[in-house]
Design a protein around this motif. Structure first.
Motif, PDB file in Angstrom:
ATOM      1  N   ALA A  29      13.856   7.997   3.901  1.00 41.55           N
ATOM      2  CA  ALA A  29      13.606   8.405   2.584  1.00 41.55           C
ATOM      3  C   ALA A  29      13.076   9.491   2.951  1.00 41.55           C
ATOM      4  CB  ALA A  29      13.176   7.149   1.839  1.00 41.55           C
ATOM      5  N   LEU A  30      11.866   9.997   3.362  1.00 41.83           N
ATOM      6  CA  LEU A  30      10.831  10.628   2.822  1.00 41.83           C
ATOM      7  C   LEU A  30      11.844  11.625   3.210  1.00 41.83           C
ATOM      8  CD1 LEU A  30       8.075  10.551   1.781  1.00 41.83           C
ATOM      9  CD2 LEU A  30       7.776  10.711   4.721  1.00 41.83           C
TER      10      LEU A  30
ATOM     11  N   ALA B 146       1.950  11.403  -5.405  1.00 46.00           N
ATOM     12  CA  ALA B 146       2.856  10.675  -5.197  1.00 46.00           C
ATOM     13  C   ALA B 146       3.086   8.892  -4.499  1.00 46.00           C
ATOM     14  CB  ALA B 146       4.455  10.866  -5.133  1.00 46.00           C
ATOM     15  N   ASP B 147       2.697   8.121  -4.611  1.00 43.61           N
ATOM     16  CA  ASP B 147       2.893   6.467  -3.892  1.00 43.61           C
ATOM     17  C   ASP B 147       4.275   7.165  -3.938  1.00 43.61           C
ATOM     18  OD1 ASP B 147      -0.237   6.424  -4.445  1.00 43.61           O
ATOM     19  OD2 ASP B 147       0.428   4.554  -5.909  1.00 43.61           O
ATOM     20  N   PHE B 148       4.233   6.624  -2.288  1.00 40.92           N
ATOM     21  CA  PHE B 148       5.905   6.438  -1.623  1.00 40.92           C
ATOM     22  C   PHE B 148       6.354   4.828  -0.219  1.00 40.92           C
ATOM     23  CE2 PHE B 148       8.734   7.383   2.314  1.00 40.92           C
ATOM     24  CZ  PHE B 148       9.598   7.048   1.353  1.00 40.92           C
TER      25      PHE B 148
ATOM     26  N   THR C 122      13.646   6.692  -6.667  1.00 42.39           N
ATOM     27  CA  THR C 122      13.259   5.362  -6.349  1.00 42.39           C
ATOM     28  C   THR C 122      11.666   4.828  -5.941  1.00 42.39           C
ATOM     29  OG1 THR C 122      14.765   4.802  -5.184  1.00 42.39           O
ATOM     30  CG2 THR C 122      15.649   4.456  -7.380  1.00 42.39           C
ATOM     31  N   ASP C 123      12.322   5.559  -5.093  1.00 43.29           N
ATOM     32  CA  ASP C 123      10.725   5.268  -3.925  1.00 43.29           C
ATOM     33  C   ASP C 123       9.637   6.172  -3.988  1.00 43.29           C
ATOM     34  OD1 ASP C 123      12.765   3.604  -2.109  1.00 43.29           O
ATOM     35  OD2 ASP C 123      13.275   5.417  -0.882  1.00 43.29           O
TER      36      ASP C 123
ATOM     37  N   GLY D  11       0.822  -1.698   0.081  1.00 40.26           N
ATOM     38  CA  GLY D  11      -0.115  -0.444   0.464  1.00 40.26           C
ATOM     39  C   GLY D  11       0.959   1.010  -0.052  1.00 40.26           C
ATOM     40  N   GLY D  12       2.127   1.001   0.805  1.00 33.49           N
ATOM     41  CA  GLY D  12       2.976   2.301   0.784  1.00 33.49           C
ATOM     42  C   GLY D  12       2.330   3.160   1.489  1.00 33.49           C
ATOM     43  N   ARG D  13       2.438   4.968   0.919  1.00 34.45           N
ATOM     44  CA  ARG D  13       1.537   5.509   1.903  1.00 34.45           C
ATOM     45  C   ARG D  13       1.932   6.969   0.836  1.00 34.45           C
ATOM     46  NH1 ARG D  13       5.605   7.590   7.164  1.00 34.45           N
ATOM     47  NH2 ARG D  13       6.888   6.316   5.066  1.00 34.45           N
TER      48      ARG D  13
END
Lengths: 330, 297
Positions: free
Chosen positions: A289-290, A281-283, A266-267, A241-243
C-alpha cells in the motif's frame, strides 16, 4: 487474557530454533511468568519488551538454565532442554544486566578465563580471544585492566565473554541500559554483525524504541504474561501504532494538491502539515500500500523531495504505554 | 581443564593484590622478631649454664605455637568469601553458565586459598631452620609439625569455603568461620578447666581427656613432647594406642572431607531447597513405612 501471536516472516521458512512452551515460574506467592509460549526462529534478533518486573529477566534466566521453570518446557530444535542444562550451557551465551567483572584482570585474561571454564583447550584460547576482541573492537584495550574500561567497553567485553564458546543463541539482558547514544549505536551494529554470523539473538529492554530499530521479531511481556509476539512491523501495526510517513515536497504550492490525493487513501489518517512543504500522516497499511501511494504521487507529477516511512518515534512509546496500561487495568 | 583455568585466575587475582605481599612480609617479620627476642633473652642465661639445646627447644616451641595461631586465623580469611564473594560481585551466574562443575569450583577455590596459606608456611621455613643451629629437635619431629600445619591450613580453608557457601553475606560468613574456629579451639580447653581432673585420670598416669585429642596445640606438642606436659604423649584411639598428633591428623582429614562435601552440596543452585526436599522425602517415606508397619502389626 489470550496473547496475540502473529506469524513471523522467518518462521514461515524454517522451523523455530527455540520453542518456549507454557512456561510458568512462581516464587512463593508471586507469579513471575504465567503460561508463556513463544517461538523464536533461527537467525532472528528477537526483542523481549516489557516494563520493569514484567518477567523478562526471569525468562532469559530460564533460557540460560540458571532457573528451572515451575512448569512448561523449552525446546531447542527437536530437543527438550529444560532438564538438561549441559546442552543449554553449550548452545547459549548469556549476558546478564550487570557487568560481573573481576577488578585485577586484563581484557585478554578475563576472556581467557571464561574460555577456560567453558572447556576450550588451552592452545585454542589465545586465537579465540584475539578474534573476539577484534569483533567487539577492543583490540587496542587487550592489555588494559577491566576496571579501567568505560561502560560501553565493559558492555562489549561482556558480550565477547558470552561468546567465548561460540554459542548459537545469545541472550542479552538489557544490553543498552546506561549506554550513551554512541555506544548504543555501536552495540546495535554489533548485534547486526552477530546476526550476520548466523547467531540468534534475544535482547530484552524496557524501551520499545530501542528494540524496534534493531529487532526482526518482538514479544511484549506485561506482569509475567505475554501480550503479543511476532514480526516487529506486524506487532507495531497490530498495536495500532502503525507507521508515520513524512512526505516533503519541493515547493509549497503543490502541497494542497498532494493533500487532496492523499485524503482518499484509506490507510492514511491524521494528515498534517507541520511545515510548509512537509506532510505527515499515520499509515496503517502494508508495504504494498505504501508503494502504491508513492507511485500515485509520482505519476501525478508531484515534486517529491523525500518520502520516508518512519517507524515509531515517541508515538511508538505512547502505543506501548497504552497497551501495557490497558492490560494492567483489565 | 576448567579447574586449572579457575585456579590460574584465582592465583592471578590474589597475587595482584598488594595485601598478599604485605601479609607475607608482616608474617615473616612477626615470626622473626619473636624468635629473635626469645633467643636474645634466653641466650644470656645459656651463656652461664651452657645448655644451648634448651634454647633451641624453647625457640622451636614458641615459633610452633605462634605459627599455628597465625595459620589458624589467617587461612579462613583466604576462603571465607570465596563463593558468596562471587555472588556479591555478580559473577557467580557466569560461572554457573559455564562448564565448570561444582567440584572444580569448590576444589579450585579451596586450593587457591590453601596455596596462599602454604606460601606463608613455606616462607617461615628459613626461620624454623634457625632452631637447628641450637639443636634439640629432630628432623622427623619437624616434619611431623609441618604435616600438622598443612592439615590445619587445609581444615581452616575448608571451614572457610563451607561458611562461604552457607551464608550469603561475605562479612557474616567470615565472622561465622572465626566463631566456629574459636569454639573448636576454646571449648575443649574450657571443658578441661571446668571438669575436675581427678574424675578422668589418676595421679599416676596423667592421661589427656578425650575431648583434647582433636586439638592442634596438643597435637603439635605431642610431636616432640615438650616439657613432658603430655605424659607418654600417646593416647588410646579405639583399640589402638597412637600419638595425639596422629589422632589429630585422622580427625582433621575427616573434618576436611566433611566440609568439602557439604560445600559441594550447598554450592549447587538451590542446594538448601534440595536438601530440605530430600529430608522431607525421607521423612515422608519413613512415615509411610511406619504406617505400613503399624497396619501389618
Amino acid at each position: 487474557m489470550q496473547p496475540m501471536v502473529l506469524p513471523s516472516t522467518v518462521t514461515d521458512k524454517t522451523e523455530p530454533l527455540i520453542r518456549i512452551q507454557h512456561i510458568s515460574k512462581s516464587y512463593r506467592n508471586t507469579h513471575a511468568l504465567r503460561d508463556i509460549s513463544i517461538e523464536i526462529p533461527r537467525g532472528t534478533i528477537f526483542g523481549l519488551i516489557g516494563p520493569n518486573g514484567a518477567g523478562k529477566t526471569t525468562l532469559l534466566r530460564i533460557l540460560a538454565a540458571l532457573l528451572t521453570p515451575s512448569s512448561g518446557q523449552v525446546w531447542f530444535g527437536q530437543q527438550e532442554v529444560t532438564s538438561t542444562p549441559a546442552i543449554i550451557q553449550r548452545k547459549v551465551g548469556y549476558m546478564p544486566d550487570f557487568f560481573g567483572v573481576y577488578p585485577d584482570l586484563s581484557s585478554t585474561e578475563y576472556l581467557e578465563f571464561y574460555a577456560g571454564i567453558h572447556g576450550i583447550p588451552r592452545q585454542k584460547r589465545a586465537g579465540i580471544v584475539t578474534d573476539l576482541l577484534e569483533l567487539v573492537e577492543l583490540t587496542s584495550k587487550r592489555d588494559a585492566m577491566v576496571e579501567t574500561l568505560s561502560r560501553g567497553m565493559k558492555q562489549r567485553l561482556c558480550l565477547a565473554r558470552a561468546m567465548v564458546h561460540d554459542p548459537e543463541i545469545l541472550l542479552l539482558d538489557e544490553p543498552a541500559s546506561g549506554l550513551d547514544p554512541r555506544a548504543r549505536v555501536e552495540l546495535r551494529e554489533l548485534v547486526r554483525t552477530l546476526q550476520g554470523m548466523g547467531k540468534t539473538v534475544l535482547i530484552s529492554s524496557h524501551i520499545l524504541l530501542e528494540l524496534a530499530e534493531m529487532c526482526t521479531d518482538i514479544a511484549i511481556l506485561q506482569n509475567g504474561e505475554l501480550v503479543i509476539a511476532g514480526d516487529v512491523e506486524k506487532v507495531i501495526h497490530q498495536l495500532g501504532g502503525g507507521r508515520q510517513i513524512e512526505i516533503r515536497l519541493l515547493d509549497k504550492e503543490r502541497v494542497e494538491e498532494a493533500l487532496n490525493h492523499l485524503k482518499d487513501v484509506t490507510d492514511l489518517h491524521n494528515l498534517t502539515t507541520p511545515e510548509e512543504t512537509l506532510i505527515q500522516a499515520d499509515f496503517t497499511g502494508d508495504d504494498q500500500a505504501l508503494h502504491q501511494i508513492l507511485a500515485t504521487l509520482i505519476t501525478k507529477g508531484l515534486p517529491i523531495v523525500s518520502f520516508a516511512p518512519r517507524s515509531g518515534g515517541g508515538r511508538l512509546e505512547e502505543v506501548f504505554l497504552n497497551i501495557t496500561e490497558r492490560n494492567s487495568q483489565s | 581443564m576448567t579447574f586449572t583455568a579457575l585456579l590460574i585466575k584465582e592465583m592471578r587475582l590474589r597475587m595482584r593484590r598488594e595485601r598478599t605481599i604485605w601479609l607475607i612480609v608482616a608474617y615473616i617479620l612477626l615470626l622473626g622478631l619473636l624468635g629473635w627476642l626469645n633467643v636474645s633473652v634466653s641466650s644470656a642465661g645459656a651463656n652461664n649454664s651452657g645448655n644451648w639445646g634448651n634454647i633451641g627447644l624453647g625457640l622451636y616451641s614458641l615459633l610452633l605455637i605462634v605459627q599455628l595461631f597465625l595459620i589458624l586465623f589467617i587461612t579462613p580469611a583466604f576462603t571465607s568469601t570465596a563463593i558468596n564473594g562471587e555472588k556479591e560481585r555478580q559473577t557467580f551466574d557466569l560461572l554457573l553458565c559455564s562448564n565448570l562443575s561444582s567440584t572444580a569450583l569448590i576444589t579450585g577455590k579451596w586450593l587457591a586459598g590453601l596455596i596462599n596459606a602454604l606460601l606463608l608456611i613455606a616462607a617461615s621455613i628459613p626461620i624454623f631452620s634457625l632452631v637447628f643451629f641450637f639443636g634439640g629437635v629432630s628432623p622427623i619431629q619437624a616434619l611431623e609439625a609441618l604435616l600438622i600445619f598443612v592439615l590445619t591450613a587445609m581444615l581452616a580453608a575448608s571451614l572457610g569455603i563451607f561458611c562461604s557457601t552457607l551464608v550469603a553475606r561475605p562479612a557474616i560468613s567470615t565472622a561465622l568461620s572465626y566463631v566456629l574456629l574459636l569454639l573448636w579451639l576454646g571449648l575443649p580447653v574450657l571443658l578441661a578447666i571446668i571438669v575436675p581432673q581427678s574424675t578422668h585420670s589418676t595421679m599416676a598416669s596423667p592421661d589427656i581427656p578425650v575431648y583434647l585429642n582433636w586439638h592442634p596445640v596438643m597435637a603439635l606438642l605431642s610431636t616432640y613432647n615438650y616439657g613432658g606436659i603430655i605424659g607418654n604423649n600417646a593416647t588410646m584411639f579405639g583399640p589402638f594406642i597412637m600419638p595425639i598428633w596422629q589422632v589429630y591428623c585422622i580427625f582433621s582429614s575427616m573434618a576436611i572431607l566433611f566440609f568439602i562435601a557439604l560445600s559441594l552440596w550447598l554450592v549447587k543452585p538451590q542446594g538448601w531447597n534440595r536438601l530440605k526436599q530430600r529430608l522431607h522425602k525421607n521423612h515422608s517415606l519413613n512415615e509411610k513405612h511406619e504406617t505400613k508397619a503399624s497396619v501389618t502389626a
